[in-house]
Design an enzyme around this catalytic site. Structure first.
Site, PDB file in Angstrom:
ATOM      1  N   GLU A   1      -8.911  12.377  -4.665  1.00  0.00           N
ATOM      2  CA  GLU A   1      -9.707  11.295  -5.236  1.00  0.00           C
ATOM      3  C   GLU A   1     -11.155  11.463  -4.790  1.00  0.00           C
ATOM      4  O   GLU A   1     -11.474  11.322  -3.608  1.00  0.00           O
ATOM      5  CB  GLU A   1      -9.171   9.936  -4.796  1.00  0.00           C
ATOM      6  CG  GLU A   1      -9.910   8.777  -5.437  1.00  0.00           C
ATOM      7  CD  GLU A   1      -9.368   7.419  -5.022  1.00  0.00           C
ATOM      8  OE1 GLU A   1      -9.317   6.520  -5.877  1.00  0.00           O
ATOM      9  OE2 GLU A   1      -9.008   7.264  -3.840  1.00  0.00           O
TER      10      GLU A   1
ATOM     11  N   ALA B   1      -6.204   4.514   4.771  1.00  0.00           N
ATOM     12  CA  ALA B   1      -6.208   3.215   5.453  1.00  0.00           C
ATOM     13  C   ALA B   1      -4.953   2.424   5.108  1.00  0.00           C
ATOM     14  O   ALA B   1      -4.384   1.737   5.967  1.00  0.00           O
ATOM     15  CB  ALA B   1      -7.457   2.428   5.067  1.00  0.00           C
ATOM     16  N   GLY B   2      -4.507   2.526   3.853  1.00  0.00           N
ATOM     17  CA  GLY B   2      -3.299   1.815   3.437  1.00  0.00           C
ATOM     18  C   GLY B   2      -2.069   2.273   4.184  1.00  0.00           C
ATOM     19  O   GLY B   2      -1.189   1.467   4.526  1.00  0.00           O
TER      20      GLY B   2
ATOM     21  N   GLU C   1      -2.970  -1.887  -2.585  1.00  0.00           N
ATOM     22  CA  GLU C   1      -3.520  -1.308  -3.812  1.00  0.00           C
ATOM     23  C   GLU C   1      -4.469  -0.208  -3.368  1.00  0.00           C
ATOM     24  O   GLU C   1      -5.532  -0.473  -2.821  1.00  0.00           O
ATOM     25  CB  GLU C   1      -4.228  -2.387  -4.645  1.00  0.00           C
ATOM     26  CG  GLU C   1      -4.467  -1.960  -6.091  1.00  0.00           C
ATOM     27  CD  GLU C   1      -5.786  -1.238  -6.270  1.00  0.00           C
ATOM     28  OE1 GLU C   1      -5.761   0.015  -6.361  1.00  0.00           O
ATOM     29  OE2 GLU C   1      -6.826  -1.900  -6.315  1.00  0.00           O
TER      30      GLU C   1
ATOM     31  N   GLY D   1      -7.902  -0.544  -0.860  1.00  0.00           N
ATOM     32  CA  GLY D   1      -8.759   0.443  -0.233  1.00  0.00           C
ATOM     33  C   GLY D   1      -8.172   1.830  -0.338  1.00  0.00           C
ATOM     34  O   GLY D   1      -7.356   2.111  -1.220  1.00  0.00           O
ATOM     35  N   SER D   2      -8.555   2.692   0.570  1.00  0.00           N
ATOM     36  CA  SER D   2      -8.123   4.078   0.525  1.00  0.00           C
ATOM     37  C   SER D   2      -6.647   4.213   0.892  1.00  0.00           C
ATOM     38  O   SER D   2      -6.079   3.385   1.603  1.00  0.00           O
ATOM     39  CB  SER D   2      -8.963   4.921   1.480  1.00  0.00           C
ATOM     40  OG  SER D   2      -8.613   4.637   2.824  1.00  0.00           O
ATOM     41  N   THR D   3      -6.056   5.305   0.423  1.00  0.00           N
ATOM     42  CA  THR D   3      -4.656   5.566   0.752  1.00  0.00           C
ATOM     43  C   THR D   3      -4.480   5.804   2.244  1.00  0.00           C
ATOM     44  O   THR D   3      -3.491   5.358   2.838  1.00  0.00           O
ATOM     45  CB  THR D   3      -4.150   6.772  -0.058  1.00  0.00           C
ATOM     46  OG1 THR D   3      -4.151   6.414  -1.445  1.00  0.00           O
ATOM     47  CG2 THR D   3      -2.741   7.163   0.342  1.00  0.00           C
TER      48      THR D   3
END
Length: 479
Positions: free
Chosen positions: A383, A232-233, A250, A228-230
Site C-alpha cells: 500500500e 498498527a491494526g 478498518e 489506520g495501517s495494517t
C-alpha cells in the site's frame, strides 16, 4: 493560527497533565497552521474515567428517542461548522476542497442523522418464545466505554463512523485523533457542547502512539474501534485479543480495478480520479491496481496516462485542484521511495515520477503511472498511500479475478464493464469487503470493511451499530 491548547475531558476544557502540545503543519505551505494540546497517559486515564462515570449518568438512562433527539442536535451543530471544518482539514492534510466539503464537512452530520433515525425506529427489547417453552427477553445494551482511534486521511468522517453509532447505542467515547489533524477533531467537542451532550459522553484527546497504546490497553475501556495501517491494526488486535476486548479494525488496502473487454474507457477515465486517486491517493479503498485486458492493453495505458497527466496539482483550497499535497514530509518521502523502487525494478513510468518543479513549497508528489507491472512487484503488493497507479495485463476473466485476489489485502475494488450483470458476477468472485461496478462510493446504509489484512468487522449501515450493542438474554420459565 488555530490553536487548541486544552483537551476536552468530562465536558470541560482541561490543560494536559503529562502530555504536551504539537504543531500542526499546513501541507501546502509547510508552515505552522496551529498548535494542539497532546494527551499523555494521565490525561488518557482522566478521559476514560470521565467516560466511565458518564455510563452512570443521564446518557444511558435516556430512551432511544431521547438520544436520537440529542444526536440530531449534534448533527445540526456539526453541519453549521461544515464549511470551516472542510477548509481546516484541507489545510491540515492536503485534501482538495471539492472532496473535503462533502466528506469532512457534511459527512459527520449525515452519519449522526442516519444513526439517530436507526435508533429512533428500534426497540431495546425483543420477546422471543422459547424453543422448549417459556420465553426470553433479549435486550440490547450499550457495550460501554469505546476507544475510537482515528487517522489523518479522512479525520472527520472516520471519527463519525465510530462516534455516531457508539453514541446512538448509548456508549460513551474517548476519541484519540491523529496529531497531524488534531485541530479539526475539536470541532466534535465544540458541537457536542452546543448540542447538550452530557459531560463525559464524548472526550477528545489527541495523542501520540504511546498514549494511544495506553488507551487501547486501558482497563476502563470496553471496546476499541480503530482505522489506520495494517501494522498498527495487528498490534491493537493482539492487545485486544489478550484482553478479550471486542475490536473493530478498518485497515489498509491495495484494491484492483478490473477493466473488462467491453468497458467504456471514457466512463472509466471520467471516474479515475474519484476511484483510484481520491484524496491524493491517501485512501485505503482506492483502486490503485488497474487490470487491463490484453486485447485493449495499449488503449487502457493511453487512457489512464492521458487522464492522470491532465490532473491539476496545486493548492488544495483551489476548486480547480485535483491533486493536493500529501499530509507530511515523511509521507511524501515514503511515496517517493516506492516510486524509486518501481523504477529500480525496471517498470515504465508513463507520467509523473517525481515532485512538481513549479511547487517548491508543500509536500507534493506528481500523480504517477507505472505500466507493464507484474502483480508480484512491490509497487503492486504494498500500500503506497499516494498518487501512484500500476497497470497490469490479464488474459481472460479468470486471470483478472486471480490477479485481483492475489493480494494480502481485501478492502475495495471496482469492475468496469458495459454489462452490469457481468460486473456483478465478477464482483461475487473478488475476495474483498466492497466492490463498485462502474462506480465506487461508500453508502451510509451499507456495511464497509475488509477481509484478510484489511481488517475485522464493519462500519456504516445497521451493521455498524451492532458492535456497540451487547445482547443480554433474560429467561422466563413456562407459566
Amino acid at each position: 493560527m488555530f490553536d487548541r491548547n486544552d483537551l476536552y475531558i468530562g465536558g470541560q476544557w482541561i490543560a494536559p497533565v503529562d502530555g504536551g502540545s504539537v504543531d500542526v503543519i499546513e501541507a501546502a505551505t509547510e508552515k505552522v497552521l496551529g498548535r494542539s494540546a497532546l494527551a499523555g497517559p494521565a490525561d488518557i486515564d482522566a478521559a476514560v474515567a470521565a467516560a466511565r462515570d458518564a455510563l452512570g449518568g443521564p446518557w444511558v438512562a435516556m430512551s432511544r428517542a431521547e438520544r436520537a433527539d440529542v444526536l440530531e442536535r449534534f448533527a445540526a451543530a456539526m453541519a453549521a461548522r461544515a464549511k470551516e471544518t472542510a477548509e481546516l482539514v484541507s489545510r491540515e492534510n492536503g485534501m482538495p476542497i471539492t472532496l473535503a466539503k462533502p466528506t469532512n464537512g457534511y459527512g459527520p452530520s449525515a452519519m449522526l442523522k442516519y444513526y439517530a433515525g436507526l435508533i429512533r425506529a428500534a426497540q431495546d427489547e425483543e420477546v422471543r418464545p422459547g424453543a422448549l417453552g417459556g420465553r426470553t427477553v433479549v435486550r440490547s445494551e450499550p457495550v460501554g466505554v469505546v476507544a475510537a482511534i482515528t487517522p489523518w486521511n479522512y479525520p472527520q468522517p472516520l471519527a463519525a463512523m465510530k462516534i455516531a453509532p457508539a453514541l446512538a447505542a448509548g456508549c460513551t467515547v474517548v476519541l484519540k485523533p491523529a496529531p497531524e489533524t488534531a485541530l479539526d477533531a475539536f470541532v466534535f467537542a465544540d458541537a457536542a457542547q452546543e448540542a447538550g451532550i452530557p459531560a463525559g459522553v464524548l472526550n477528545v484527546v489527541p495523542a501520540d502512539r504511546e498514549a494511544g497504546a495506553h488507551l487501547v490497553a486501558h482497563p476502563g475501556v470496553d471496546k476499541v474501534a480503530f482505522t489506520g495501517s495494517t501494522a498498527a491494526g495487528r498490534a491493537i488486535g493482539e492487545a485486544c485479543g489478550r484482553l478479550l476486548r471486542p475490536v473493530t479494525l478498518e485497515l489498509g488496502g491495495k484494491s484492483a480495478a478490473i477493466v473488462a473487454e467491453d468497458a467504456d474507457l471514457t466512463v472509466f477515465a471520467d471516474h479515475l480520479l474519484e476511484v483510484s486517486l481520491v484524496n491524493n491517493g491517501q485512501t485505503c479503498h482506492a483502486s490503485t491496481r488497474i487490470l487491463a485486458p490484453r486485447s485493449r492493453y495499449a488503449e487502457v495505458v493511453e487512457a489512464v496516462t492521458e487522464t492522470v497527466r491532465a490532473l491539476r496539482v496545486g493548492d488544495p483550497l483551489d476548486k480547480a485542484t485535483a491533486i493536493g499535497p500529501l499530509v507530511s514530509a515523511a509521507q511524501r518521502d515514503r511515496v517517493l521511495g516506492h516510486i524509486a523502487a518501481g523504477r529500480a525494478d525496471g517498470y515504465q513510468i508513463t507520467t509523473g515520477g517525481g515532485t512538481p518543479a513549479d511547487l517548491p513549497q508543500g509536500w507534493f508528489v506528481e500523480p504517477t503511472v507505472f505500466a507493464g507491472v507484474d502483480n508480484s512487484a512491490s509497487i503492486s503488493q504494498e500500500e503506497i498511500f499516494g498518487p501512484v497507479l500500476t497497470i497490469t495485463e490479464y488474459t481472460d476473466a479468470d486471470d483478472a479475478v486471480a490477479i485481483a485476489n492475489d493480494s494480502k489485502y481485501g478492502l475495495g475494488g471496482t469492475i468496469w464493464t458495459s454489462d452490469e450483470e457481468c460486473g456483478l458476477e465478477l464482483a461475487r468472485r473478488i475476495h474483498t469487503g466492497t466492490v463498485g461496478v462502474n462506480h465506487y462510493a461508500l453508502d451510509l446504509t451499507a456495511p464497509f470493511g475488509g477481509v484478510k489484512a484489511s481488517g475485522l468487522g464493519r462500519e456504516l449501515g445497521p451493521e455498524g451499530l451492532e458492535p456497540y450493542l451487547a445482547p443480554k438474554s433474560v429467561y422466563f420459565a413456562t407459566r
